[in-house]
Design a protein around this motif. Structure first.
Motif, short mmCIF file in Angstrom:
data_model
loop_
_atom_site.label_atom_id
_atom_site.label_comp_id
_atom_site.label_asym_id
_atom_site.label_seq_id
_atom_site.Cartn_x
_atom_site.Cartn_y
_atom_site.Cartn_z
N GLU A 1 -6.00 -4.53 3.17
CA GLU A 1 -6.13 -3.65 2.01
C GLU A 1 -5.76 -4.37 0.70
OE1 GLU A 1 -3.48 -0.33 2.45
OE2 GLU A 1 -1.72 -1.61 2.51
N SER B 1 0.83 -1.19 0.00
CA SER B 1 0.00 0.00 0.00
C SER B 1 0.86 1.23 0.00
CB SER B 1 -0.89 0.01 1.23
OG SER B 1 -0.49 1.01 2.11
N ARG B 2 2.14 1.04 -0.13
CA ARG B 2 3.00 2.19 -0.02
C ARG B 2 3.57 2.61 -1.34
NH1 ARG B 2 0.24 1.88 3.86
NH2 ARG B 2 -0.50 2.98 2.10
N HIS C 1 2.61 -2.22 8.82
CA HIS C 1 1.44 -3.05 9.10
C HIS C 1 1.68 -3.87 10.36
CE1 HIS C 1 0.79 -2.19 4.75
NE2 HIS C 1 -0.42 -1.98 5.23
N HIS D 1 -3.24 4.35 8.70
CA HIS D 1 -2.00 4.86 8.09
C HIS D 1 -1.90 6.37 8.27
CE1 HIS D 1 -0.47 1.17 6.44
NE2 HIS D 1 -1.49 0.98 5.63
N HIS E 1 -8.46 0.91 7.88
CA HIS E 1 -7.04 0.59 7.69
C HIS E 1 -6.29 1.83 7.16
CE1 HIS E 1 -3.74 -2.27 6.44
NE2 HIS E 1 -3.47 -1.26 5.63
ZN LIG Z 1 -1.80 -0.73 4.66
#
Ligand SMILES: [Zn+2]
Length: 321
Positions: free
Chosen positions: A290, A86-87, A277, A256, A252
């Motif tokens: 996610e 997710s980054r 995470h 972040h 979620h």
């Molecule tokens: Zn994430």
């Protein structure tokens, strides 16, 4: 003659003083920035007087700014495999944006950089949860996430009416998401008000990398996260309610933005395989929440809540900011 001249001079002096005061005030407003280490320092004292209990909004965020990049710098995509990624770039540190159509420049760093402002007892008094939607979120999603935020942030939380995002785009890069947030966002960041912008988008996220793992949501800057409603529908298996998945994914991403896991604090509890995470599959901050693998990883419903350690971290940020 002379008295009139004096009066004129006096009037001119008053005008000049008035003008100075005005510009000072407006630059004050502009300086109530998050992570804006560049903002005019001379103004913070005046601004800070009423509610600045020692730590202005600047100091928390400017201390976070340098600390959060480790996980979030450009190219800071995790070594994570599918889905955990997710980054993207995590937001160019110190991205300058125009808030709410105003000309005032606002500096917001990578995700996590607003955490102290949003959570901290000495941070912003108000938190605005702004929904920007290309597609409407499912009923209950924003209520749910707001209730979660309310539990961890002792703030006046506002939720203005959602803003429509007029776009046909179906492939979104992190840059495009940030641009859309800046273009369509109306609420304005200020020293007393922190704005979290939640975008609900069609299509999918383009992380710019080759290792395609489909993400259901992504955080791309301290104030911006996006949820992909079509991907969420696709990822929910027949027996799993997409509304539940959307609540989990949005919470979620909120996590972040609030600096979890080990972005603001360094607790050492982060999942080494999936940076930022939780290792705990019972936490909403578990990487798979996610990911499009969500329905395969979780046999039942995915977690929608922060676990005890997440809550402890959030409380520590709140009490130290
Ligand atoms: Zn994430």
């Amino acid at each position: 003659m002379r008295p009139r001249l004096l009066a004129l001079l006096l009037a001119a002096a008053l005008l000049v003083a008035g003008a100075c005061g005005g510009s000072q005030r407006s630059s004050d407003a502009g300086s109530g920035r998050y992570g804006s280490s560049e903002s005019d320092t001379g103004t913070s004292t005046e601004d800070g007087r009423p509610n600045d209990d020692g730590t202005s909004d600047e100091s928390p965020t400017s201390t976070v700014d340098p600390s959060s990049p480790p996980g979030t710098q450009a190219g800071g995509r995790p070594a994570a495999g599918s889905g955990g990624a997710s980054r993207p770039s995590g937001g160019a540190p110190g991205t300058t944006v125009a808030g709410g159509g105003s000309s005032q420049a606002v500096r917001v760093g990578p995700y996590g950089s607003l955490a102290r402002s949003v959570l901290g007892r000495n941070g912003a008094a108000n938190v605005v949860v702004e929904v920007i939607q290309q597609a409407a979120p499912r009923p209950g999603t924003v209520d749910y996430v707001t209730s979660v935020l309310r539990e961890v942030a002792p703030k006046n939380i506002e939720r203005p009416a959602p803003v429509s995002l007029g776009s046909d785009d179906t492939v979104w890069t992190a840059d495009e998401i940030r641009s859309a947030a800046d273009r369509f966002g109306r609420a304005q960041q200020s020293q007393s008000t922190a704005v979290l912008r939640l975008l609900f988008l069609r299509g999918r996220f383009d992380d710019g990398g080759g290792d395609e793992g489909v993400v259901l949501g992504v955080a791309v800057r301290g104030d911006v996260a996006a949820m992909f409603v079509d991907e969420i529908a696709r990822a929910a298996r027949p027996l799993l309610d997409p509304a539940v998945v959307e609540q989990a994914v949005t919470t979620h991403e909120l996590g972040h933005l609030l600096g979890l896991v080990d972005v603001v604090l360094k607790t050492g509890r982060v999942d080494p395989e999936h940076r930022e995470h939780s290792r705990n599959p019972q936490s909403v901050m578990y990487w798979a929440v996610e990911s499009d693998l969500i329905s395969q990883v979780f046999t039942g419903e995915p977690p929608r809540r922060f676990d005890r350690e997440d809550l402890a971290d959030l409380a520590a940020i709140r009490d130290s900011s």
